[in-house]
Design a protein around this motif. Structure first.
Motif, mmCIF file in Angstrom:
data_model
loop_
_atom_site.group_PDB
_atom_site.id
_atom_site.type_symbol
_atom_site.label_atom_id
_atom_site.label_comp_id
_atom_site.label_asym_id
_atom_site.label_seq_id
_atom_site.Cartn_x
_atom_site.Cartn_y
_atom_site.Cartn_z
ATOM 1 N N SER A 153 44.834 27.043 35.100
ATOM 2 C CA SER A 153 43.447 27.412 35.369
ATOM 3 C C SER A 153 43.224 27.444 36.872
ATOM 4 C CB SER A 153 42.487 26.406 34.721
ATOM 5 O OG SER A 153 42.698 25.103 35.244
ATOM 6 N N GLY A 154 42.037 27.877 37.290
ATOM 7 C CA GLY A 154 41.716 27.874 38.710
ATOM 8 C C GLY A 154 41.534 29.252 39.294
ATOM 9 N N LEU A 155 41.736 29.360 40.597
ATOM 10 C CA LEU A 155 41.420 30.568 41.347
ATOM 11 C C LEU A 155 42.683 31.215 41.906
ATOM 12 C CD1 LEU A 155 38.475 29.096 43.490
ATOM 13 C CD2 LEU A 155 38.301 30.242 41.277
ATOM 14 N N LEU A 156 42.699 32.527 41.853
ATOM 15 C CA LEU A 156 43.748 33.297 42.534
ATOM 16 C C LEU A 156 43.071 34.536 43.101
ATOM 17 C CD1 LEU A 156 47.397 33.930 41.449
ATOM 18 C CD2 LEU A 156 46.032 35.788 42.408
ATOM 19 N N GLN A 157 43.200 34.733 44.395
ATOM 20 C CA GLN A 157 42.626 35.908 45.030
ATOM 21 C C GLN A 157 43.683 36.577 45.887
ATOM 22 O OE1 GLN A 157 39.399 34.761 47.619
ATOM 23 N NE2 GLN A 157 40.552 33.098 48.561
ATOM 24 N N GLY A 158 43.439 37.815 46.234
ATOM 25 C CA GLY A 158 44.453 38.493 47.031
ATOM 26 C C GLY A 158 44.034 39.861 47.485
ATOM 27 N N LYS A 159 45.032 40.598 47.945
ATOM 28 C CA LYS A 159 44.830 41.952 48.435
ATOM 29 C C LYS A 159 45.846 42.856 47.733
ATOM 30 C CE LYS A 159 43.925 42.434 52.798
ATOM 31 N NZ LYS A 159 44.067 42.535 54.271
ATOM 32 N N SER A 160 45.362 43.956 47.212
ATOM 33 C CA SER A 160 46.201 44.868 46.444
ATOM 34 C C SER A 160 47.121 45.675 47.355
ATOM 35 C CB SER A 160 45.328 45.823 45.628
ATOM 36 O OG SER A 160 44.684 46.750 46.502
ATOM 37 N N VAL A 215 40.436 35.810 31.982
ATOM 38 C CA VAL A 215 40.291 35.759 33.441
ATOM 39 C C VAL A 215 39.240 36.771 33.879
ATOM 40 C CG1 VAL A 215 41.460 36.100 35.654
ATOM 41 C CG2 VAL A 215 42.701 35.054 33.729
ATOM 42 N N GLU A 216 38.252 36.305 34.652
ATOM 43 C CA GLU A 216 37.272 37.215 35.251
ATOM 44 C C GLU A 216 37.804 37.679 36.595
ATOM 45 O OE1 GLU A 216 32.537 37.380 36.504
ATOM 46 O OE2 GLU A 216 33.562 35.470 36.416
ATOM 47 N N ILE A 217 37.698 38.988 36.856
ATOM 48 C CA ILE A 217 38.220 39.538 38.103
ATOM 49 C C ILE A 217 37.148 40.377 38.794
ATOM 50 C CG2 ILE A 217 39.324 41.447 36.819
ATOM 51 C CD1 ILE A 217 41.492 41.446 39.085
ATOM 52 N N LEU A 218 36.943 40.092 40.079
ATOM 53 C CA LEU A 218 35.987 40.819 40.909
ATOM 54 C C LEU A 218 36.754 41.731 41.852
ATOM 55 C CD1 LEU A 218 33.616 37.847 41.882
ATOM 56 C CD2 LEU A 218 33.431 39.378 39.904
ATOM 57 N N TYR A 219 36.186 42.920 42.122
ATOM 58 C CA TYR A 219 36.848 43.911 42.963
ATOM 59 C C TYR A 219 36.006 44.193 44.207
ATOM 60 C CZ TYR A 219 38.551 44.809 38.201
ATOM 61 O OH TYR A 219 39.028 44.682 36.928
ATOM 62 N N GLU A 220 36.687 44.395 45.309
ATOM 63 C CA GLU A 220 35.997 44.729 46.558
ATOM 64 C C GLU A 220 35.480 46.163 46.511
ATOM 65 O OE1 GLU A 220 36.930 44.822 51.378
ATOM 66 O OE2 GLU A 220 38.579 44.987 49.951
ATOM 67 N N GLY A 221 34.202 46.347 46.882
ATOM 68 C CA GLY A 221 33.681 47.689 47.108
ATOM 69 C C GLY A 221 33.089 48.402 45.916
ATOM 70 N N VAL A 222 33.056 47.771 44.735
ATOM 71 C CA VAL A 222 32.440 48.402 43.561
ATOM 72 C C VAL A 222 31.456 47.431 42.920
ATOM 73 C CG1 VAL A 222 34.386 49.928 43.085
ATOM 74 C CG2 VAL A 222 34.355 47.652 42.085
ATOM 75 N N ASP A 223 30.555 47.989 42.103
ATOM 76 C CA ASP A 223 29.495 47.176 41.497
ATOM 77 C C ASP A 223 29.909 46.514 40.188
ATOM 78 O OD1 ASP A 223 27.768 47.807 43.549
ATOM 79 O OD2 ASP A 223 27.014 49.608 42.545
ATOM 80 N N TYR A 224 31.046 46.918 39.627
ATOM 81 C CA TYR A 224 31.445 46.363 38.335
ATOM 82 C C TYR A 224 32.534 45.303 38.514
ATOM 83 C CZ TYR A 224 35.256 49.781 38.837
ATOM 84 O OH TYR A 224 36.327 50.519 39.290
ATOM 85 N N TYR A 233 42.893 46.551 49.135
ATOM 86 C CA TYR A 233 41.576 46.120 48.672
ATOM 87 C C TYR A 233 41.664 44.718 48.063
ATOM 88 C CZ TYR A 233 40.375 51.021 49.275
ATOM 89 O OH TYR A 233 40.175 52.268 49.799
ATOM 90 N N ARG A 234 40.603 43.957 48.240
ATOM 91 C CA ARG A 234 40.602 42.564 47.795
ATOM 92 C C ARG A 234 40.177 42.429 46.338
ATOM 93 N NH1 ARG A 234 41.467 39.134 51.879
ATOM 94 N NH2 ARG A 234 41.213 39.913 54.006
ATOM 95 N N PHE A 235 40.738 41.418 45.701
ATOM 96 C CA PHE A 235 40.322 41.026 44.355
ATOM 97 C C PHE A 235 40.225 39.505 44.317
ATOM 98 C CE2 PHE A 235 44.976 41.364 44.254
ATOM 99 C CZ PHE A 235 45.340 40.124 43.762
ATOM 100 N N GLU A 236 39.449 39.002 43.389
ATOM 101 C CA GLU A 236 39.282 37.553 43.243
ATOM 102 C C GLU A 236 39.141 37.227 41.756
ATOM 103 O OE1 GLU A 236 35.982 34.149 44.453
ATOM 104 O OE2 GLU A 236 36.369 35.817 45.833
ATOM 105 N N THR A 237 39.891 36.229 41.307
ATOM 106 C CA THR A 237 39.870 35.895 39.885
ATOM 107 C C THR A 237 39.476 34.444 39.661
ATOM 108 O OG1 THR A 237 42.183 35.165 39.739
ATOM 109 C CG2 THR A 237 41.755 37.525 39.497
ATOM 110 N N THR A 238 38.844 34.221 38.520
ATOM 111 C CA THR A 238 38.501 32.880 38.055
ATOM 112 C C THR A 238 38.915 32.769 36.592
ATOM 113 O OG1 THR A 238 36.573 32.837 39.517
ATOM 114 C CG2 THR A 238 36.656 31.186 37.775
ATOM 115 N N THR A 239 39.608 31.704 36.254
ATOM 116 C CA THR A 239 40.053 31.506 34.876
ATOM 117 C C THR A 239 38.913 30.967 34.024
ATOM 118 O OG1 THR A 239 42.254 30.969 35.728
ATOM 119 C CG2 THR A 239 41.825 30.451 33.423
ATOM 120 N N LYS A 240 38.548 31.728 32.985
ATOM 121 C CA LYS A 240 37.501 31.301 32.057
ATOM 122 C C LYS A 240 38.086 30.529 30.875
ATOM 123 C CE LYS A 240 34.148 33.196 34.323
ATOM 124 N NZ LYS A 240 33.135 32.350 34.999
ATOM 125 N N GLU A 241 39.286 30.895 30.476
ATOM 126 C CA GLU A 241 40.043 30.172 29.449
ATOM 127 C C GLU A 241 41.474 30.039 29.948
ATOM 128 O OE1 GLU A 241 41.565 30.578 24.795
ATOM 129 O OE2 GLU A 241 40.087 31.983 25.591
#
Length: 296
Positions: free
Chosen positions: A217-224, A252-261, A228-236
């Motif tokens: 579990s936990g956080l993992l973020q990075g650059k593709s 895992v929830e994943i956020l993307y740089e530069g978009v609204d979704y 472009y950046r992404f950031e993840t959080t483990t939900k399960e």
């Protein structure tokens, strides 16, 4: 000559025709304006609903590559430090590597693959060496274990890390702390850079001596690879049974740089061993492979 009555009738007709023409002009203008408004509204609606999700799909794929690497290395590490035969004799073969352990060495643990490489038993081709420094031992809460990658390749991708360490948290809990870990793709498509702060809970077998599974579990973020950046959080918790090459179970929830979704990734059921995850963005499914064929 027109009579007064005829003139009056003519004037009325002329006025009526003039009003009729004016009304037609007004009606025409109103319809024209209504058409412009409808067209503009339709264009605005289409621009909002026609969303290109390929950007999120690509960044999610690079996250999966980084996470797969991290879990695979953790599998090997935990097999090593819980191997009592290795601790007693100083030698073992684990995940296709020649493992050397010496308490008196600068690097107490060495995971060694030949320069030409070897299969790790899960379908990953590994080359080079990992030197691990654990001056305080592997189960010391006050001193982190440090990894050094020496010409190390994973599935022929070069792995370079500014900092890669594991912190013991007590009982069977560990934390992986990594900074600027680079997975340089062999197929020249780019470099995935990631940072992690993930917890690993080790599930032991019935004898309580050997690791049988990992819950991550936990956080993992990075650059593709595209920068472009992404950031993840483990939900399960992500699950690894140390016998399958692929992550399982996790959400895992994943956020993307530069978009609204954003996206949510689901790995396969624990009862199967599949190179698969399902990415969901705005209710749309994008099933994909964790590790994809290269040079395509």
């Amino acid at each position: 000559m027109l009579t007064m009555t005829n003139k009056t009738i003519l004037n009325i007709r002329l006025k009526f025709m003039s009003v009729f023409k004016n009304n037609n002009l007004v009606l025409t203008l109103m319809l024209f304006l209504a058409g412009i408004i409808f067209f503009a509204t339709s264009c605005k609606k289409n621009s909002n609903t026609m969303v290109d999700y390929s950007f999120g799909v690509e960044l999610s794929s690079d996250y999966a590559s980084a996470q797969h690497l991290s879990v695979s290395l953790a599998n090997t590490y935990f097999k090593c430090i819980y191997d009592t035969a290795l601790m007693n004799t100083g030698h073992a073969t684990i995940d296709g590597a020649n493992i050397q352990y010496s308490v008196d060495s600068l690097f107490q643990l060495k995971i060694i693959y030949p320069p030409w490489g070897n299969d790790d038993g899960y379908g990953n081709w590994r080359q080079g060496e990992i030197h691990i420094r654990a001056d305080g031992g592997f189960f010391n809460e006050n001193e982190d274990v440090k990894f050094n990658f020496e010409s190390f390749n994973f599935s022929k991708d070069t792995i370079v890390a500014h900092d890669y360490s594991i912190k013991y948290l007590g009982n069977t809990n560990f934390q992986m702390l990594s900074d600027s870990v680079c997975r340089i793709m062999e197929d020249t498509t780019g470099i995935i850079v990631f940072y992690s702060q993930q917890q690993f809970n080790v599930g032991l077998d019935d004898s309580q001596t050997m690791p049988e599974q990992l819950n991550i579990s936990g956080l993992l973020q990075g650059k593709s690879r595209g920068g472009y950046r992404f950031e993840t959080t483990t939900k399960e918790d992500i699950f690894s049974d140390l016998t399958c090459n692929w992550m399982k179970q996790g959400e895992v929830e994943i956020l993307y740089e530069g978009v609204d979704y954003s996206g949510t990734m689901f790995f396969s059921d624990t009862t199967v061993c599949d190179n698969w995850y399902n990415l969901v963005i705005d209710g749309v499914d994008f099933p994909s492979k964790i590790q994809k064929p290269k040079w395509q």
